[in-house]
Write a protein that holds these residues in place. Structure first.
Motif, PDB file in Angstrom:
ATOM      1  N   ALA A 131       0.834  -1.200   0.000  1.00 38.83           N
ATOM      2  CA  ALA A 131       0.000   0.000   0.000  1.00 38.83           C
ATOM      3  C   ALA A 131       0.866   1.245   0.000  1.00 38.83           C
ATOM      4  O   ALA A 131       1.947   1.283   0.563  1.00 38.83           O
ATOM      5  CB  ALA A 131      -0.907   0.003   1.234  1.00 38.83           C
ATOM      6  N   PRO A 139      -2.502  -2.486  -3.327  1.00 39.29           N
ATOM      7  CA  PRO A 139      -3.621  -2.110  -2.454  1.00 39.29           C
ATOM      8  C   PRO A 139      -3.376  -0.717  -1.895  1.00 39.29           C
ATOM      9  O   PRO A 139      -2.267  -0.407  -1.463  1.00 39.29           O
ATOM     10  CB  PRO A 139      -3.574  -3.177  -1.350  1.00 39.29           C
ATOM     11  CG  PRO A 139      -2.790  -4.305  -1.930  1.00 39.29           C
ATOM     12  CD  PRO A 139      -1.784  -3.677  -2.839  1.00 39.29           C
ATOM     13  N   LYS A 140      -4.391   0.121  -1.912  1.00 37.63           N
ATOM     14  CA  LYS A 140      -4.187   1.483  -1.431  1.00 37.63           C
ATOM     15  C   LYS A 140      -5.502   2.109  -0.987  1.00 37.63           C
ATOM     16  O   LYS A 140      -6.586   1.651  -1.350  1.00 37.63           O
ATOM     17  CB  LYS A 140      -3.542   2.352  -2.512  1.00 37.63           C
ATOM     18  CG  LYS A 140      -4.352   2.444  -3.793  1.00 37.63           C
ATOM     19  CD  LYS A 140      -3.709   3.406  -4.782  1.00 37.63           C
ATOM     20  CE  LYS A 140      -2.410   2.871  -5.320  1.00 37.63           C
ATOM     21  NZ  LYS A 140      -2.603   1.707  -6.217  1.00 37.63           N
ATOM     22  N   VAL A 141      -5.385   3.156  -0.197  1.00 38.73           N
ATOM     23  CA  VAL A 141      -6.527   3.980   0.187  1.00 38.73           C
ATOM     24  C   VAL A 141      -6.681   5.083  -0.847  1.00 38.73           C
ATOM     25  O   VAL A 141      -5.725   5.789  -1.160  1.00 38.73           O
ATOM     26  CB  VAL A 141      -6.312   4.603   1.581  1.00 38.73           C
ATOM     27  CG1 VAL A 141      -7.403   5.620   1.874  1.00 38.73           C
ATOM     28  CG2 VAL A 141      -6.304   3.519   2.641  1.00 38.73           C
ATOM     29  N   THR A 170     -11.184   2.092  -0.942  1.00 44.81           N
ATOM     30  CA  THR A 170      -9.909   1.446  -1.231  1.00 44.81           C
ATOM     31  C   THR A 170      -9.833   1.052  -2.703  1.00 44.81           C
ATOM     32  O   THR A 170     -10.829   1.070  -3.422  1.00 44.81           O
ATOM     33  CB  THR A 170      -9.727   0.187  -0.365  1.00 44.81           C
ATOM     34  OG1 THR A 170     -10.724  -0.785  -0.736  1.00 44.81           O
ATOM     35  CG2 THR A 170      -9.860   0.516   1.109  1.00 44.81           C
ATOM     36  N   VAL A 173      -8.087  -3.862  -3.070  1.00 38.69           N
ATOM     37  CA  VAL A 173      -8.155  -4.545  -1.775  1.00 38.69           C
ATOM     38  C   VAL A 173      -9.272  -5.581  -1.840  1.00 38.69           C
ATOM     39  O   VAL A 173     -10.391  -5.274  -2.254  1.00 38.69           O
ATOM     40  CB  VAL A 173      -8.424  -3.551  -0.627  1.00 38.69           C
ATOM     41  CG1 VAL A 173      -8.519  -4.287   0.708  1.00 38.69           C
ATOM     42  CG2 VAL A 173      -7.326  -2.498  -0.565  1.00 38.69           C
ATOM     43  N   VAL A 179      -9.801  -3.369   7.873  1.00 37.34           N
ATOM     44  CA  VAL A 179      -8.937  -2.194   7.861  1.00 37.34           C
ATOM     45  C   VAL A 179      -9.125  -1.420   9.162  1.00 37.34           C
ATOM     46  O   VAL A 179     -10.171  -1.501   9.809  1.00 37.34           O
ATOM     47  CB  VAL A 179      -9.242  -1.271   6.656  1.00 37.34           C
ATOM     48  CG1 VAL A 179      -8.913  -1.959   5.359  1.00 37.34           C
ATOM     49  CG2 VAL A 179     -10.694  -0.823   6.663  1.00 37.34           C
ATOM     50  N   VAL A 204     -13.822  -4.241   4.193  1.00 31.93           N
ATOM     51  CA  VAL A 204     -13.996  -3.813   2.809  1.00 31.93           C
ATOM     52  C   VAL A 204     -15.108  -4.628   2.145  1.00 31.93           C
ATOM     53  O   VAL A 204     -15.118  -5.860   2.207  1.00 31.93           O
ATOM     54  CB  VAL A 204     -12.683  -3.968   2.015  1.00 31.93           C
ATOM     55  CG1 VAL A 204     -12.884  -3.586   0.553  1.00 31.93           C
ATOM     56  CG2 VAL A 204     -11.586  -3.109   2.645  1.00 31.93           C
TER      57      VAL A 204
END
Length: 227
Positions: A131, A139-141, A170, A173, A179, A204
């Motif tokens: 992330a 995977p990231k916000v 997200t 993900v 999370v 998620v």
């Protein structure tokens, strides 16, 4: 976390040597969005409807039509990039036209969701391998945002114990992933005596969004921190 406002597809831009505002078209990013809109990068330089006429090209009784030729954008993101090379535009980003005009952004189209809290994604980044590394598939916000109690309307900010809901969007993900998010006052004041942060947890869903629930009791707080 930066409080900068990102620029989205269709943002309104102006040239100081043009007569009309125009829309910036995002062509160099097809994946990363903020608030459902594609984020503009420093490689996005298309203004299809132009700025009308150009003040630097006068004729005997008028001006020649504008032919936008945007150059390199400045005041862009430094650390957050798309594919490791394209930088994202902020509301105060600007660039020059090769003819001589200066282009600025008057409406970035991202709604300012900053309020009385600052969301920190450090813990979430640790939980999701890869992330925040900038890779398209990592995977990231993407963003966090507050909504009213019924989950219908976005709210710009939140005060402690106000009856709102916090969501995290997200990207890449897997559904079902848990999370965790820390929230603190933007001036680092105590939310409660000796407590400067709140912890939110969520799972998620299929659409990549996690509805976050706050851990409120001190015992729960301690147990969560120890896990």
């Amino acid at each position: 976390m930066s409080n900068k406002i990102y620029v989205c597809d269709g943002a309104i831009v102006e040239c100081d040597q043009g007569f009309n505002p125009a829309e910036l078209k995002v062509t160099e990013n097809t994946k990363i969005k903020v608030q459902g809109k594609l984020k503009a990068t420093d490689m996005d330089r298309q203004v299809p409807k132009t700025f009308g006429k150009c003040k630097l090209k006068p004729t005997s009784g008028d001006y020649l039509p504008c032919v936008p030729a945007l150059q390199k954008w400045t005041k862009t993101s430094e650390k957050t990039t798309l594919g490791g090379s394209k930088k994202f535009l902020f509301q105060d980003s600007e660039c020059m036209c090769s003819t001589g005009g200066k282009i600025t952004i008057t409406d970035p189209l991202q709604v300012d969701s900053a309020g009385s809290v600052a969301e920190e994604f450090t813990e979430l980044a640790r939980m999701l391998p890869g992330a925040m590394l900038g890779a398209d598939q990592a995977p990231k916000v993407v963003e966090s945002y507050w909504m009213d109690e019924e989950g219908k309307e976005r709210i710009k900010g939140s005060k402690y114990k106000e009856n709102l809901k916090l969501y995290v969007l997200t990207s890449n993900v897997d559904p079902g992933t848990s999370v965790k998010l820390k929230v603190a006052d933007d001036k680092q004041w105590d939310i409660e005596k000796g407590q400067k942060e709140l912890i939110y947890k969520g799972t998620v869903m299929e659409n990549g969004v996690a509805e976050m629930e706050m851990v409120t009791l001190k015992k729960e707080w301690k147990d969560t921190e120890e896990k």
